[in-house]
Structures are given as structure tokens and as C-alpha cells.
Design an enzyme around this catalytic site. Sequence first.
Site, PDB file in Angstrom:
ATOM      1  N   LYS A 187       0.760  -0.859   0.048  1.00  0.00           N
ATOM      2  CA  LYS A 187       0.021  -0.121   0.041  1.00  0.00           C
ATOM      3  C   LYS A 187       0.370   1.211   0.261  1.00  0.00           C
ATOM      4  O   LYS A 187       1.991   1.384   0.363  1.00  0.00           O
ATOM      5  CB  LYS A 187      -1.380   0.363   1.053  1.00  0.00           C
ATOM      6  CG  LYS A 187      -2.039  -1.339   1.572  1.00  0.00           C
ATOM      7  CD  LYS A 187      -2.412  -0.825   2.631  1.00  0.00           C
ATOM      8  CE  LYS A 187      -1.480  -1.002   3.814  1.00  0.00           C
ATOM      9  NZ  LYS A 187      -2.202  -1.409   4.940  1.00  0.00           N
ATOM     10  N   THR A 228      -7.963   8.384   8.990  1.00  0.00           N
ATOM     11  CA  THR A 228      -7.371   7.516   9.138  1.00  0.00           C
ATOM     12  C   THR A 228      -6.978   6.129  10.190  1.00  0.00           C
ATOM     13  O   THR A 228      -5.980   5.576   9.877  1.00  0.00           O
ATOM     14  CB  THR A 228      -5.662   7.990   7.888  1.00  0.00           C
ATOM     15  OG1 THR A 228      -5.013   8.329   8.612  1.00  0.00           O
ATOM     16  CG2 THR A 228      -6.133   8.549   7.064  1.00  0.00           C
ATOM     17  N   GLY A 230      -6.776   2.949  11.777  1.00  0.00           N
ATOM     18  CA  GLY A 230      -7.278   1.786  11.049  1.00  0.00           C
ATOM     19  C   GLY A 230      -7.767   1.874   9.678  1.00  0.00           C
ATOM     20  O   GLY A 230      -8.567   0.143   9.589  1.00  0.00           O
ATOM     21  N   THR A 231      -6.856   1.974   9.062  1.00  0.00           N
ATOM     22  CA  THR A 231      -7.124   2.184   7.598  1.00  0.00           C
ATOM     23  C   THR A 231      -6.203   0.667   6.322  1.00  0.00           C
ATOM     24  O   THR A 231      -6.753  -0.266   5.773  1.00  0.00           O
ATOM     25  CB  THR A 231      -6.246   3.255   6.883  1.00  0.00           C
ATOM     26  OG1 THR A 231      -4.792   3.496   7.216  1.00  0.00           O
ATOM     27  CG2 THR A 231      -6.905   4.629   6.843  1.00  0.00           C
ATOM     28  N   GLY A 232      -4.916  -0.184   8.290  1.00  0.00           N
ATOM     29  CA  GLY A 232      -4.338  -0.902   7.396  1.00  0.00           C
ATOM     30  C   GLY A 232      -5.285  -2.291   8.196  1.00  0.00           C
ATOM     31  O   GLY A 232      -5.506  -3.297   7.172  1.00  0.00           O
ATOM     32  N   CYS A 233      -5.986  -2.620   9.121  1.00  0.00           N
ATOM     33  CA  CYS A 233      -6.567  -3.399   9.469  1.00  0.00           C
ATOM     34  C   CYS A 233      -7.857  -3.020   8.204  1.00  0.00           C
ATOM     35  O   CYS A 233      -8.042  -4.540   8.566  1.00  0.00           O
ATOM     36  CB  CYS A 233      -7.412  -2.674  10.655  1.00  0.00           C
ATOM     37  SG  CYS A 233      -5.728  -2.511  11.895  1.00  0.00           S
TER      38      CYS A 233
END
Length: 536
Positions: A187, A228, A230-233
Amino acid sequence: MSLRTVLTIAGSDSGAGAGIQADLKTIAAHHCYGTSVITAITAQNTLGVQSVEGVSPAMVAAQIDSVLDDIGADAIKTGMLFGEDTIRAVVRSLEKRFGKAKEGGRDAAKLVLDPVCVSTSGHSLLPLDAVDSLRADLLPWATVVTPNVPEAEFLVGWAKGSITSVDDMRRCAAELAGKGVRWVYLKGGHLPLPKGDEGDKVVVDLLYDGESGETSTEERRYLDVKNTHGTGCTLAAAVASGLAQGKTVSDAVSDAGDYVAAAIAASYPVGRGAGPVNHFHSLMPRSLPLPNHHSPTPFTDYLIRYAGDAWSRYVNHEFPNSLAAGTAKVEAFLHFLQQDFHFLKQYARANALAAFKTEDMALMQGSTHIVNDVLKETEMHVKYCETYGISREQLQAIPESVTNIAYTRYVLDVSSKGDLLDARVVTAPCLIGYGHVGARLVSSSPGVVVDSNAETNPFFGWIQEYGGEWYQGCVKTGIVLLEQTLAKSPVSAQRLDELARIFVKATELEIAFWDAAVVAGEKTRAEVMSHEGLPV
């Protein structure tokens, strides 16, 4: 299609923006059934992680067995795994259920690995001695691994900041795939790249096929907003949901990327730090995005677009144009000053009502600033009238016209009966429109006749006030308050339409207000003064 199930194995976020809570919201938003295994409990909020406490590896394994023995899982997502013993417990549970990773277990598990090592705020979420276990034991189980740029650098042992281009991303993904993972979805949110000559930036996400070595990329507009967390989770859970529904890896990651981008754009402020994305944007969407670098005033822009022709007739009205040109009748200007003095008193009351309708001290303070600016504006009217022989006492005694009564009563009615947004919107056309007109006429826009000579145009001073720094600053303050109010109170599409209709109605009443001044200009000064009860 039957209901698909997705198991998330991750830590708990007490602020509910990341971890297990974000995963379950995402899975639900994708119409799957989410189950969970908690690996750790965190004390965290939008400002950061304050404390972490792990769940025993035995309890982690027991949770996995409990879920898989009964409910099963069409796909699995892992997030924060806390430590080496926990990672090994997860791997043993996977082997118990699916066999060896390289002997078909990986294909059966459909595991999406979010390699959570460090929180966005810099808090370590995985001890260094556990990273080797993550690389050696868990990566071979991953159908897809979804690192961001710093995580990818860390996992392959590159120095921080080594990735500066898409080519660097491609080389890093290839090296990470060499550790046994099937697909790498790298990402690019931490590496916004310039696009074009307008200062725009894009995020490039890269998908690398560990078997064929083929690479594909997708560009999305970079949104410079702070929500932003928690975007990875969220992205990994969205990918797992797509795999559970039978999507290809390519489609699953592409759809997940779109979902997260929309969730960021549709976010709203929660807490004092980096707020969460809006996981349910597809179910209960924001009607407008938050202000951002590309669209700093989305609500204001929407209202003006909605007003369309009415707004154009208002800000290009013949009355202010005649003031700029010096061709206005004194009678028209006097009528305007007298009636606007009365209107501004009610306008100040409406903004005071706006302050009354909020518990947010910053929004309250903004309303009081507007009231103070309005009081300054009324004093400006008093001084102009005095130059024409009309005293403050005489000005106050002049009755409101029928047109003025219609406008002021509408503004007060909407402000008193409605909420804070109603009060902001009904007063916006006056504030923003006068600023638009002042800026346009002071700048001598093409097609506009302007006489800026004070000796030949006694009205140009009025134009300069509204086109000058003071009033333009008032307009900016009002627009910021308007945008902030909507950002903190997201509304439905139906409610947005209702607010836009209020804006249009107030705009039409502004047009009527200036029409009345033009009509007054057709009378003699004696008629105007006599009608207002003033000495001729």
C-alpha cells in the site's frame, strides 16, 4: 450465495477505530459474518496507544478452535499478534485445521496477513524477537500480505525511507514474496506521489504475484485528511471479505482499496486526534466528503451549485453593479442602508441563536465573532446615513419594509425552530454573497463597469468595505464554521436537500431585498424621506 464467514485474529482497540472492532465493522459492511479471536487488549484512542496487555497463547488457540469447530471460516485475517508465542499458537491452530501451508493448507485457509508491527502513533505492537517468527512461520500461510511502505521495509530488512518510488515498491514486494507469501499488496498511502502540474498527489498501490512475478498498480487520489486511524486493519479485513465471497485476489484488493478510499473521504471527526474511517459509508453514507486539499469547502460549493440561477442573479444583481459604476440613485442607496440596518439587527440575533444551539465552544465562539462583525457592519451603515443627514435615532425609528419583514422573519423562524445547521445555512447567502460581490467588483472583473474615484462615485467606499480584507476575513470565518458544523454533524441526502432549499429561499429573499432598493431608486429623494418619516 450463502452467508460467508470471516475470522479475524487481532488485538482489541478500545477506541474502536482499528483492530478487532474495525475488522468486524468492515466485515459486516461487506455483508459477511464476522467472528473474532482477541490476541491482546489495548488502551488506545485517537491520540495513540497508552497500554497493551496480551491474551495467553493458550487462550488464543482455544478461541480459534472454538470458532472453527462450529462456525468455520471462508477466509481469515490476522492483525496484531502481540508476540512470538502467539504467532506460533496461531500457526499450530492453522496446521491442525488445514494441514501444512505448502501442502494445500494456505489455499484452504485464505489468510490475509496484515503485518502490524508499529502503530501510526509510533507505539510498538510487535516485539522485535517476534518478527522472525512472523517472517518464517506465518508469512508462508498468507494468501495475501498487506504491508504499508514502512512495514514492507521493516519486513525485508531495508532501512527506513528506502522506498521512494513505485520501482522501489516493486523490488521490495518481490523480495517479500521470496519469503513464501503468495501475493503482496503493498500500500502506498505513506508515499503520496506528485501527479500533474497542479500540485495534486496520488496514492499508488501495488499488487505483486509471488508465482509469476507479474505486477499491477492502481492510482487513487491522495486525501490529505487526518481521519485515517485503522486503515490497515480495515483494508485487510475488506480483502478477506472479498476472498470469502469468492473474488479473485486481484478483484478483492482492488475493491478493498476503493472501499478504504471512500471510507476515508466519508469519515467524520471522532476524538481529538486521528479519527477512524467511516466503515459504514456504503450503508449510511456522508452526503458530502470532508473538506480536504482538493475540495476545501464541499458544503459551501454544494449549496451554491444547488442554488444555480438564483445565486447567479443574486451576486450579479444590478443594484451592487450600479453602486460600483457610480450610476445608482441616492434614493436606492438610502433605502438599502436603512432597511439593511434593520435586517442586520435580526441577522445578529439569528447568529446568537446559532451560538445557543451548540455545546461546542469553538463553534459557539465562531458565532459570537460573526455577531461582533455584524455590529461593526451596522455602525458602518449608521455613518453612511449620517453623511446624508439621517441621525442614528432617525435610522432606528424607520419602520421595516414589507420585503425586509419577509426576509428577517424567515431567517429568525428557521434559526429558532431549526438546529445549528439550519441557522448556519439560512444566514450563509447574506454573508457569502456580499463577500462574492465585493471581491468581484473591487477586482474590476471583465464586463463590470467600475468607477473607483471617490469624487465621482460616492458609493464606491461601500464596495471597498465588502471587497476589503476585513469583510473577506468575515466570509472565510463564516465558511469555515459552515463546513465544520456539517463535518461534526453528517446528514442524510434528504437532510442535505432540505438545507439546500433553505439556502435557495434565503438567496431569493436577498434578490428581492436588492430589487426593492432598485424600485426605491425610481422615487424622488423627497418621496423616500417622506415615506420613511424623515425631514425632507
